[in-house]
Scaffold this motif. Structure first.
Motif, short mmCIF file in Angstrom:
data_model
loop_
_atom_site.label_atom_id
_atom_site.label_comp_id
_atom_site.label_asym_id
_atom_site.label_seq_id
_atom_site.Cartn_x
_atom_site.Cartn_y
_atom_site.Cartn_z
N ILE A 49 -0.04 -3.94 -5.93
CA ILE A 49 0.24 -2.64 -5.63
C ILE A 49 -0.92 -1.85 -5.36
CG2 ILE A 49 1.66 -0.68 -5.83
CD1 ILE A 49 3.62 -2.51 -7.16
N VAL A 50 -1.25 -1.15 -4.31
CA VAL A 50 -2.45 -0.52 -4.43
C VAL A 50 -1.82 1.04 -3.72
CG1 VAL A 50 -4.42 0.35 -3.25
CG2 VAL A 50 -3.96 -2.20 -3.48
N GLY A 51 -2.38 2.21 -4.50
CA GLY A 51 -1.61 3.31 -4.38
C GLY A 51 -2.72 4.52 -4.53
N HIS A 52 -2.82 5.59 -3.57
CA HIS A 52 -3.82 6.59 -3.55
C HIS A 52 -2.96 7.72 -4.06
CE1 HIS A 52 -6.12 10.06 -1.96
NE2 HIS A 52 -7.10 9.27 -2.68
N SER A 53 -3.62 8.59 -4.86
CA SER A 53 -3.15 9.96 -5.53
C SER A 53 -1.68 9.97 -5.79
CB SER A 53 -3.38 10.93 -4.52
OG SER A 53 -3.44 12.37 -4.91
N VAL A 88 -2.49 -3.73 -10.43
CA VAL A 88 -1.92 -2.64 -9.86
C VAL A 88 -3.03 -1.68 -9.78
CG1 VAL A 88 -0.58 -0.45 -10.26
CG2 VAL A 88 0.44 -2.57 -10.76
N PHE A 89 -3.51 -1.33 -8.79
CA PHE A 89 -4.62 -0.40 -8.33
C PHE A 89 -4.39 0.92 -8.14
CE2 PHE A 89 -5.76 -4.83 -7.01
CZ PHE A 89 -6.80 -5.06 -7.39
N VAL A 90 -4.76 2.08 -8.75
CA VAL A 90 -4.12 3.25 -8.92
C VAL A 90 -5.62 3.97 -8.44
CG1 VAL A 90 -2.17 3.15 -10.37
CG2 VAL A 90 -4.63 3.52 -11.33
N MET A 91 -5.65 4.74 -7.33
CA MET A 91 -6.67 5.48 -6.77
C MET A 91 -6.67 6.99 -7.14
SD MET A 91 -7.81 3.03 -3.62
CE MET A 91 -6.74 3.48 -2.59
N ALA A 92 -7.38 7.58 -7.56
CA ALA A 92 -7.54 8.84 -7.74
C ALA A 92 -6.13 9.30 -8.36
CB ALA A 92 -8.11 9.77 -6.49
N SER A 93 -5.53 8.89 -9.25
CA SER A 93 -4.29 9.14 -9.77
C SER A 93 -4.35 9.92 -11.19
CB SER A 93 -3.29 8.18 -9.57
OG SER A 93 -3.36 7.69 -8.25
N SER A 94 -3.44 10.74 -11.64
CA SER A 94 -3.40 11.01 -13.03
C SER A 94 -2.61 10.09 -13.71
CB SER A 94 -2.87 12.31 -13.21
OG SER A 94 -1.37 12.38 -12.63
N MET A 110 0.82 -1.18 0.10
CA MET A 110 -0.03 -0.10 0.07
C MET A 110 0.79 1.15 0.04
SD MET A 110 -2.95 -1.91 0.42
CE MET A 110 -4.17 -0.96 0.60
N PHE A 111 0.64 2.19 -1.04
CA PHE A 111 1.31 3.51 -1.21
C PHE A 111 0.46 4.50 -0.75
CE2 PHE A 111 4.21 1.58 -4.68
CZ PHE A 111 4.79 0.81 -3.78
N HIS A 112 1.13 5.54 0.23
CA HIS A 112 -0.01 6.64 0.90
C HIS A 112 0.14 7.90 -0.17
CE1 HIS A 112 3.83 8.58 1.77
NE2 HIS A 112 4.09 7.39 2.29
N PRO A 113 -0.72 8.73 0.10
CA PRO A 113 -0.74 9.92 -0.81
C PRO A 113 0.17 10.97 -0.16
CG PRO A 113 -2.60 9.89 0.77
CD PRO A 113 -1.85 8.52 0.94
N ALA A 114 0.30 12.06 -0.93
CA ALA A 114 1.15 13.25 -0.49
C ALA A 114 0.85 13.55 1.18
CB ALA A 114 1.13 14.30 -1.27
N GLY A 115 1.88 13.78 1.76
CA GLY A 115 1.40 14.29 3.16
C GLY A 115 1.02 13.24 4.27
N GLY A 116 0.68 11.72 3.75
CA GLY A 116 0.11 10.74 4.51
C GLY A 116 1.39 9.83 4.90
#
Length: 237
Positions: free
Chosen positions: A74-78, A102-108, A5-11
């Motif tokens: 792999i699961v990552g948000h933003s 690979v799961f990308v959540m709310a990512s460009s 699991m990969f966290h978002p910016a600031g997380g």
């Protein structure tokens, strides 16, 4: 199945705690990986270059999987979603590894600039940084109301947005991954819109599925059960 699991910016890994807990209850192993300077690695020096983060996360997954026979996802948000693609690309090319999904959540998508949301993150003041991140809806009220928490968070946010601004967009030619991609998005996301994520399918040689959920940029927190179900459904196919 092992989920990284990969966290978002600031997380940090705690940001994805709810989703990790739900997947763990279903019998899956979840391994949140904090970037240096975040969460359990808060004493380490922050990173300011995207490629350094890719190398760091790639080594963590390779080390965790080197003696294991399970498949991994792999699961990552933003920000974490952008890393999820880039890390999988490196694992496939350099180490001959391949994720189940690979799961990308709310990512460009990889061909878009990743650091365009905050201008000049190295130069703006802490107050300007907090104001800009607040406009994006990325800071809970309890943090905004705490000077001590903001003091701790500002260096992390600054480093993460510097890191994102160093990201070099990828061209689709020769930059696809073999693993399937699942794109997840909140229907009311004010940062990432549905019409901005259509190009993800150019960056996988396998399938690319887009799933929309109720909620905003942090939809996985309010729709945790539904997100968990979709992840498991994908992994069982």
């Amino acid at each position: 199945m092992v989920f990284f699991m990969f966290h978002p910016a600031g997380g940090s890994g705690l940001t994805l705690k709810g989703l990790c807990n739900d997947l763990s209850k279903k019998g899956f192993e979840c391994i949140p990986i904090d970037l240096p300077g975040h969460g359990e690695y808060s004493e380490e020096d922050l990173l300011y270059e995207f490629d350094l983060g890719v190398g760091y996360l790639s080594r963590k997954i390779r080390k965790a999987m080197i003696h294991r026979e399970e498949e991994y996802c792999i699961v990552g948000h933003s920000m974490g979603g952008i890393f999820a693609y880039a890390v999988e690309h490196r694992l496939e090319r350099n180490y001959k590894m391949q994720a189940h999904s690979v799961f990308v959540m709310a990512s460009s998508p990889p061909d878009k600039p990743a650091g365009s949301l905050i201008k000049n993150p190295r130069r703006i003041s802490d107050r300007e940084l907090v104001n800009e991140v607040s406009k994006l809806g990325g800071l809970p009220e309890q943090i905004l109301e705490s000077k001590s928490l903001l003091k701790l968070l500002c260096p992390i946010l600054r480093a993460d947005f510097c890191l994102l601004s160093s990201y070099i967009p990828r061209k689709e030619q020769s930059n696809g991954i073999v693993a399937p991609i699942v794109v997840m998005l909140g229907a009311d996301d004010q940062i990432m819109h549905l019409d901005e994520i259509g190009d993800w399918d150019k960056f996988t040689e396998s399938s690319c599925k887009v799933i929309s959920f109720k909620g905003n940029h942090f939809f996985y927190q309010t729709e945790c059960e539904s997100v968990c179900k979709e992840i498991i459904r994908t992994c069982m196919n």
